[in-house]
Design an enzyme around this catalytic site. Sequence first.
Site, mmCIF file in Angstrom:
data_model
loop_
_atom_site.group_PDB
_atom_site.id
_atom_site.type_symbol
_atom_site.label_atom_id
_atom_site.label_comp_id
_atom_site.label_asym_id
_atom_site.label_seq_id
_atom_site.Cartn_x
_atom_site.Cartn_y
_atom_site.Cartn_z
ATOM 1 N N LYS A 32 -16.267 -0.888 35.510
ATOM 2 C CA LYS A 32 -15.049 -1.351 34.840
ATOM 3 C C LYS A 32 -14.180 -0.158 34.454
ATOM 4 C CE LYS A 32 -13.728 -4.459 31.000
ATOM 5 N NZ LYS A 32 -14.285 -5.340 29.939
ATOM 6 N N SER A 109 -13.034 -9.957 30.054
ATOM 7 C CA SER A 109 -12.139 -8.980 30.642
ATOM 8 C C SER A 109 -12.761 -8.165 31.769
ATOM 9 C CB SER A 109 -11.632 -8.026 29.560
ATOM 10 O OG SER A 109 -12.707 -7.257 29.006
ATOM 11 N N SER A 133 -16.791 -10.801 27.321
ATOM 12 C CA SER A 133 -16.165 -10.263 28.528
ATOM 13 C C SER A 133 -17.109 -9.984 29.676
ATOM 14 C CB SER A 133 -15.384 -8.984 28.181
ATOM 15 O OG SER A 133 -14.254 -9.302 27.407
#
Length: 386
Positions: A32, A109, A133
């Site tokens: 990420k 996310s 997330s």
Amino acid sequence: MRDPWNAFMPYPGSDVRHAAIGPLSGFRLAVKDLFDVAGYPTAAGNAAVLAASGIKTSTAPLVQTLLDAGACFVGKTNTDELAYSLVGGNIHFGMPINPRDPDLIPGGSSSGSAVAVAAGLADIGLGTDTSGSIRLPAAVNGLIGWRPTHGSLDNRALRPLAPSFDVPGFMTKSLEPMAAVMSAVGMPAANDRTPSILIPEDIFATIDDAVTDEMIASLRSNGMAVREVGSISSLSLDELAWAFTTILQREAWESNRSLFERSPQAIAPDIAARLLTGSLLNGGEVQEASRIREHFSREIGRLFAENVLVALPTLAVRPPGRDTAPQCLATFRSACIKLLCLSGLSSCPQLTFPIARPGGNISLSLFGKRGADRMLVDVAQRLRVE
């Protein structure tokens, strides 16, 4: 690498070395874009942050641990802006496409990491989980998702959102690589005592009855001790969600205040509005939210002293379509927070995994005491999750 799913950030490639032999040899790692990786910028899903980033000269320690264990880095992945959403959208870099159902949101996310794994472009998706997330995109994309015990993994060189809730975590397609990741990052082995599984009636009452019946039947079919309880807390889900959201909004504001004050126009309007809400909270509200968190943590600590795990539905409602109106997306987030906030408030680990049902998989979670991360995987293996 061809990426029709918009899982990865479009950065020029840079050599990121990994150990030739190790427990994660053969596994491809997607990271990420909140973690620093030497040779790459870190954008956190925001164009202004990207412009100010520069190329990093060192790698986040947790990423380096994975590389040293033999994982092969395949790229940095898309994220919701500032990691402050559960939907998967991003006005700067676009919304990744859900490989399982392109009409649905990918969840966020950690959207790009989830999509990379679901699309077969990576074996391990490294993300973060503040309010869900990892767990939510794992559920939406049919993956295993692990939110670790808060504070158990190294979070240096990781851009924060709400530090008292933020944790690095992982997504995989099956339990084998997840167990390997847990070993590689040093999670202690579980004890030999087999826990019982609690089914909180008030939580399961929030979802569709047919789905509840299928989840409970799946748990009972595997020979483990399962019992239903009315509730795991004296506090309502609404009270817990309010406390969680209040603390999250205040910490998110504090983490992003300098960016907001310097370049408010560089932040998507919905994200900016949430940041502004955090700035307007008064001390009394935050203090009351903290009191609720402490009370809930004590209750959960007493509950888990009995060698139990709690089974939870991962999502409160079906994921919406990627073209759903913003207000409906906000309603979806609010509904999901009521279930996703429990591990955040208590700092306890949660493992999310798909179970088969007619018409498609649904996502179930196991929630355990601090440090019981490996136990969650062991129990999931007994439930024959794959």
